[in-house]
Design an enzyme around this catalytic site. Structure first.
Site, mmCIF file in Angstrom:
data_model
loop_
_atom_site.group_PDB
_atom_site.id
_atom_site.type_symbol
_atom_site.label_atom_id
_atom_site.label_comp_id
_atom_site.label_asym_id
_atom_site.label_seq_id
_atom_site.Cartn_x
_atom_site.Cartn_y
_atom_site.Cartn_z
ATOM 1 N N GLY A 173 0.811 -1.213 0.000
ATOM 2 C CA GLY A 173 0.000 0.000 0.000
ATOM 3 C C GLY A 173 0.839 1.255 0.000
ATOM 4 O O GLY A 173 0.462 2.277 -0.584
ATOM 5 N N ASP A 174 1.998 1.204 0.644
ATOM 6 C CA ASP A 174 2.901 2.355 0.662
ATOM 7 C C ASP A 174 3.342 2.731 -0.745
ATOM 8 O O ASP A 174 3.279 3.901 -1.140
ATOM 9 C CB ASP A 174 4.141 2.034 1.502
ATOM 10 C CG ASP A 174 3.901 2.140 2.996
ATOM 11 O OD1 ASP A 174 2.959 2.856 3.402
ATOM 12 O OD2 ASP A 174 4.639 1.509 3.761
#
Length: 406
Positions: A173-174
């Site tokens: 997700g980063d």
């Protein structure tokens, strides 16, 4: 190599951890000069690789290289007035400033949009947080596994609600959220060039997760059910995973049932079912029985044979790779999605590239990620500090520089 599209753009990267670092990495790959501003003690992501069992030192730090290569680094103590003056000079000469520090921290140091845009109206300002800028969770801290995967509904539910949910991919997700912000910041450069005006750009781990999971969120809201890892066929008669005789898990991607269905029926020796396999609605009527036919056939053939069969009748398909399979995959290597990169100690490790290529730019060879404050003196000179002033800043511990000793 031809010039990359952001050549000449200067970016002040006040990011940390995965999402902030990834944003700057993308902009650097697109040609911008990205100057990473770190605290005296360094970006916390310098030690994150150790959580993955990797080396995380000055000689070899693959995880930090992955999301920070191609940048310069200056280490500043922003608690000092002189440190804030250095930051202000850097921002004054930048096209873009972005951060994923919490907004209240940015306001404390005068790095919020309202303060900076008043001084520099043409500045493009970007921010990543956990949950968005409004609502009851706007000031909550966020991390990839929490705000993106868990709260964003991206982890597939187990069939039994009492079982433990699946594990989220580390920092997935980063890097996606960093990419989203980089794209938005780059889009604002057009407005900056045409009108001279800056812009504020906001995104979040949760917002990016909602977009990535948008089709499933919409379906759940309309139908009121939950997808689980234990319900093959929940979206379609042939979705989910199958297994071959030699134990390879694989999946099919069938959208055009009238075209592909009869071919699949023929491959498994059931031409009599061509009419059913060509009609998604008919397949769904006896979904479990029809799926069982396929499972029985697939379990009687090794993956190499099934792969040839699927390719021969033009069915979209793939084995389920493990991450290690991708690292050595010929397709990934041919496109430079994965390549070998030399560390400072001369050791070579696999590196993954950002996914967009422009024109004839080819594979971007990753230059080493900077050590903490490795370019501090260089950046201070660029900001018109003379040698006496630079020496004084070091003596007063306003700035820090690491020199690599091979």
């Amino acid at each position: 190599m031809p010039d990359r599209p952001l050549k000449g753009i200067i970016v002040c990267d006040y990011g940390q951890h995965g999402a902030g670092s990834a944003c700057g990495k993308v902009l650097a790959d697109w040609g911008a000069e990205v100057i990473k501003v770190e605290p005296i003690w360094g970006d916390p992501s310098r030690s994150t690789g150790a959580m993955l069992g990797l080396r995380a030192d000055e000689q070899e730090n693959p995880h930090f290289e992955l999301i920070n290569s191609g940048k310069k680094s200056i280490a500043i103590d922003l608690k000092t007035e002189e440190g804030r003056e250095i930051m202000d000079r850097l921002i004054a000469g930048s096209n873009i400033f972005f951060s994923n520090y919490r907004l209240r921290s940015l306001k404390k140091y005068g790095l919020d949009y309202e303060t900076l845009s008043a001084k520099y109206p043409s500045l493009i300002w970007g921010h990543i947080n956990g949950y968005g800028v409004a609502g009851p969770m706007a000031e909550e801290p966020g991390f990839d596994n929490v705000s993106y995967w868990a709260y964003g509904g991206l982890i597939t539910n187990p069939a039994d609600p009492s079982e433990r949910p699946g594990r989220s991919p580390f920092a997935g997700g980063d890097v996606m959220t960093g990419y989203v912000l980089a794209s938005a910041l780059a889009a604002c450069l057009y407005q900056q060039a045409v009108s001279g005006k800056g812009e504020a750009v906001y995104t979040s781990l949760y917002g990016t997760a909602c977009w990535q999971n948008s089709c499933v969120i919409q379906r759940a809201a309309i139908l009121g059910d939950r997808l689980t890892s234990g319900r093959p066929g929940a979206l379609g008669p042939l979705d989910g995973f199958f297994r071959s005789k030699d134990g390879v898990w694989f999946t099919l991607g069938i959208m055009d049932y009238p075209k592909i269905g009869p071919r699949l029926a023929a491959v498994i020796g059931r031409e009599d079912l061509a009419g059913i396999f060509s009609d998604r609605a008919k397949l769904m009527i006896n979904r479990d029985a029809n799926r069982a036919l396929l499972e029985e056939f697939f379990l009687d053939h090794v993956w190499a044979d099934l792969d040839r069969m699927f390719t021969g009748i033009d069915i979209v398909h793939s084995r389920v790779n493990q991450a290690g399979d991708v690292a050595g995959d010929a397709q990934a290597r041919a496109n430079g999605f994965v390549f070998d990169c030399a560390m400072r100690d001369g050791q070579t490790v696999p590196m993954v590239s950002t996914p967009v290529k422009f024109g004839e730019m080819g594979i971007i060879e990753a230059s080493p990620a900077p050590l903490k404050g490795e370019n501090t003196t260089e950046v201070l000179r660029m900001l018109s500090y003379d040698e006496d002033a630079i020496r004084g800043l070091f003596e007063r511990k306003v700035v820090w520089e690491t020199k690599y000793d091979a």
